[in-house]
Design an enzyme around this catalytic site. Structure first.
Site: not given
Ligand code: INI
Length: 155
Positions: A24, A58, A60, A84, A88, A90, A115, A129
């Site tokens: 991601f 992140a 997983e 980012i 929502t 999330h 980390f 960053r």
């Molecule tokens: N995962 C990220 O690594 N960065 C993000 O910005 C992000 N956003 O914004 O949704 C993100 N979401 C996915 C999440 O980590 C899982 O892969 C997903 O929910 C499936 O389990």
């Protein structure tokens, strides 16, 4: 009286490190990965001793970090990703679960983890960053991991 001080040398020679990185936001995360690899190699490490594991996001990453740590094959695990903020809540769940999971995996396995998760309000903050004016947080996390590995060896 002399204070006994234990410090870590920033020497990566012979260390086996697993890098766990999210796909991601890969255009940001790839910069963190290349910075971290470059850091290890410039501090005496070998690319042959590094293993890169890619995960969807992140959320997983902790379970992969835990399995790598439990394998006994690595001196440390470096977690790299970029979250980012969107429209929502999330973001908050992904960040906190990743941080909590990595800390838990490190504590229960006894294997140090770096980390390097960017938690940004905007894409601009993430770009800053990931190798521009805010430095490279992948490099900083690699350095923190190396120092921690070398300190723990002495405790
Ligand atoms: N995962 C990220 O690594 N960065 C993000 O910005 C992000 N956003 O914004 O949704 C993100 N979401 C996915 C999440 O980590 C899982 O892969 C997903 O929910 C499936 O389990």
């Amino acid at each position: 009286m002399t204070v006994q001080t234990i410090e870590g040398q920033l020497n990566a020679k012979g260390l086996k490190v697993a890098i766990v990185a999210a796909r991601f936001n890969d255009f940001i995360v790839d910069r963190l990965i290349s910075g971290a690899i470059d850091y290890f190699v410039r501090h005496g490490g070998s690319e042959d001793d590094l293993t890169l594991v890619r995960l969807p996001g992140a959320f997983e990453m902790p379970i992969a970090a835990q399995k790598l740590a439990r394998s006994g094959k690595y001196d440390g695990v470096l977690v790299l990703g970029a979250v980012i903020r969107g429209a929502t809540p999330h973001f908050d769940y992904v960040c906190s679960e990743c941080a909590k999971g990595v800390a838990q995996a490190s504590m229960e396995s006894g294997v140090p983890m770096g980390f390097g998760l960017l938690t940004c309000d905007s894409l601009d903050q993430a770009i800053e960053r990931a190798g521009s004016k805010g430095g490279n947080k992948g490099v900083e996390a690699a350095s923190a991991l190396l120092e921690t590995i070398r300190v723990l060896e002495q405790l």
